[in-house]
Design an enzyme around this catalytic site. Structure first.
Site, PDB file in Angstrom:
ATOM      1  N   SER A   1     -24.435 -13.173   3.309  1.00 30.20           N
ATOM      2  CA  SER A   1     -23.247 -12.566   2.575  1.00 30.20           C
ATOM      3  C   SER A   1     -22.330 -12.070   3.570  1.00 30.20           C
ATOM      4  CB  SER A   1     -23.616 -11.291   1.724  1.00 30.20           C
ATOM      5  OG  SER A   1     -23.925 -10.374   2.721  1.00 30.20           O
TER       6      SER A   1
ATOM      7  N   ARG B   1     -13.172   0.750   3.087  1.00 28.86           N
ATOM      8  CA  ARG B   1     -13.669   1.385   1.639  1.00 28.86           C
ATOM      9  C   ARG B   1     -12.906   2.544   1.343  1.00 28.86           C
ATOM     10  NH1 ARG B   1     -15.358  -3.551   1.451  1.00 28.86           N
ATOM     11  NH2 ARG B   1     -17.446  -4.131   1.349  1.00 28.86           N
TER      12      ARG B   1
ATOM     13  N   ASP C   1     -22.151   1.255   1.136  1.00 28.43           N
ATOM     14  CA  ASP C   1     -21.035   0.963   0.660  1.00 28.43           C
ATOM     15  C   ASP C   1     -20.737   2.022  -0.699  1.00 28.43           C
ATOM     16  OD1 ASP C   1     -19.390  -0.447   2.334  1.00 28.43           O
ATOM     17  OD2 ASP C   1     -19.773  -2.309   1.173  1.00 28.43           O
TER      18      ASP C   1
ATOM     19  N   ASP D   1     -22.032 -11.517  -7.959  1.00 27.79           N
ATOM     20  CA  ASP D   1     -22.233 -10.264  -8.720  1.00 27.79           C
ATOM     21  C   ASP D   1     -21.440  -9.528  -9.253  1.00 27.79           C
ATOM     22  OD1 ASP D   1     -24.742 -11.152  -7.284  1.00 27.79           O
ATOM     23  OD2 ASP D   1     -24.389  -9.477  -5.753  1.00 27.79           O
TER      24      ASP D   1
END
Length: 407
Positions: free
Chosen positions: A180, A99, A128, A19
């Site tokens: 994932s 994050r 996110d 990605d």
């Protein structure tokens, strides 16, 4: 000029996967800009090995990998654990707390590189995107943020593969696992594929950081974890840096199958989502921290702090780490931790971790003279009668009123 606007150089949060590799090329093609790849080392291990070459092959003009492991645990994980912050009573916030640090470091790279934009690979359905972008705007309110998943028309796996093939981006011929994942020193998360069925049990081969509890040792193991002002500083008498300490607890947690969680959580954007998490060291750390608090924290101070846990956890989960309300709350929480100095002894056994002992040489509020069941000279048990009657007064009045109505 690109139809998306004018950008000279963008810094992309780059994982090296398909990605973000596509995003790297897409930024070059659609924005006509230079792209700098950035990866944060938060404890992913070998996942970072081939990133510089992948980024270069896909067209990046530079690639930065920063070792942020100590900063991650010291300045993000530990403050959060001083608050015992757990989202919806279960989730240790391993992805959420990473994050803001990634955003901080990415913005530092952007300033160093003279970039006028930053980009990420978060989708428009997830949390996110909020966490990254709130961090970006905290450090530079005028920064250009590019979120390709909200802009492009590559809305399917086949579309992504076609784009990759067109631009010579390698497509994995076989992916060992279809779900994932996101990994750092605190945890690993899994989403997608079979997990999208909330009734289906997560397959055993999914788990990486914990062995199957049924296969854990048949004998329990004990750890002594020392705390200073709410932060763990030593394991079994060995003083360690924050990152090294969490790594050591992760190893113990792996061996005993500790820290698995299967959760259907509420995302900030409004939908429910299923995640499977492994947080071996964090689970041990939280249990031990609670143990030392039990013997060192005043009851009402603890009650006040505990009442704020859901609020604090939601701030972290929703991306408000750099908000003034989180910072104000952190000041209060850190004040409550000034007396949290001592040692907890925890017992690890087949997926379970529990405190079996706690002590503090400097701040213990446990006084055996008051707590004993034996004879003492410091507590007059007759005093309890008046205490009980005063606390029962409102209940007695309510009962008399109800009886009067019934009559």
């Amino acid at each position: 000029m690109s139809k998306y606007g004018s950008v000279k150089k963008a810094v992309l949060a780059y994982s090296g996967g398909l990605d973000t590799s596509i995003i790297l090329k897409w930024l070059i093609e659609e924005y006509g800009c230079e792209v700098v790849a950035f990866s944060a080392d938060l404890g992913q291990g070998e996942e970072l090995d081939h990133i510089p070459q992948k980024a270069k092959d896909t067209g990046a003009v530079a690639c930065h990998i920063l070792d942020l492991r100590e900063e991650f645990v010291r300045d993000f994980v530990f403050p959060m654990f001083r608050a015992n912050a757990i989202y919806e009573g279960r989730y240790f916030l391993g992805t959420s707390i990473a994050r803001p640090l990634i955003a901080k470091a990415q913005m530092e790279i952007a300033a160093k590189e003279g970039a006028d934009a930053v980009s990420h690979g978060a989708t428009g359905k997830g949390n996110d995107q909020v966490r990254f972008e709130l961090g970006y705007y905290h450090f530079d309110p005028s920064v250009k943020v590019i979120a390709p998943w909200r802009e492009w028309d590559l809305n399917s796996r086949s579309a992504l593969e076609a784009y990759a093939k067109k631009h010579g981006i390698p497509i994995p011929t076989s992916k060992k696992f279809p779900w994932s994942s996101d990994r750092n020193l605190l945890h690993i998360s899994f989403e997608g594929d079979v997990l999208e069925d909330p009734w289906a049990e997560a397959p055993e081969e999914m788990y990486l950081l914990t062995r199957r509890p049924e296969d854990a040792p048949d004998q329990p193991e004990y750890l002594e974890i020392e705390f200073e002002k709410g932060d763990a500083v030593a394991v079994n008498g060995e003083r360690l840096s924050p990152a090294a300490l969490l790594e050591k607890l992760n190893a113990y947690g792996y061996e005993h199958g500790i820290g698995r969680l299967d959760l259907l959580e509420n995302r900030y954007v409004g939908m429910k989502s299923r995640g499977v998490y492994e947080t071996p060291g964090g689970t041990i750390l939280e249990e031990a921290h609670r143990g030392v608090e039990q013997i060192t924290m005043d009851r009402e101070v603890m009650n006040l702090r505990d009442s704020l846990i859901p609020r604090y956890a939601a701030m972290v989960y929703n991306g408000y780490w750099f908000s003034p309300e989180r910072e104000a709350l952190q000041t209060l929480i850190d004040e409550t931790q000034q007396t949290v100095n001592g040692v907890a002894r925890v017992k690890l056994y087949k997926g379970h971790c529990r405190v079996v002992g706690r002590k503090s040489d400097t701040h213990s509020l446990f006084n055996p003279e008051f707590a004993t069941f034996e004879a003492d000279e410091v507590y007059n048990q007759a005093d309890a009668e008046g205490f009980i009657k005063l606390n029962a007064l409102r209940l007695r009045i309510r009962s008399m009123m109800n009886k009067g109505k019934a009559g």
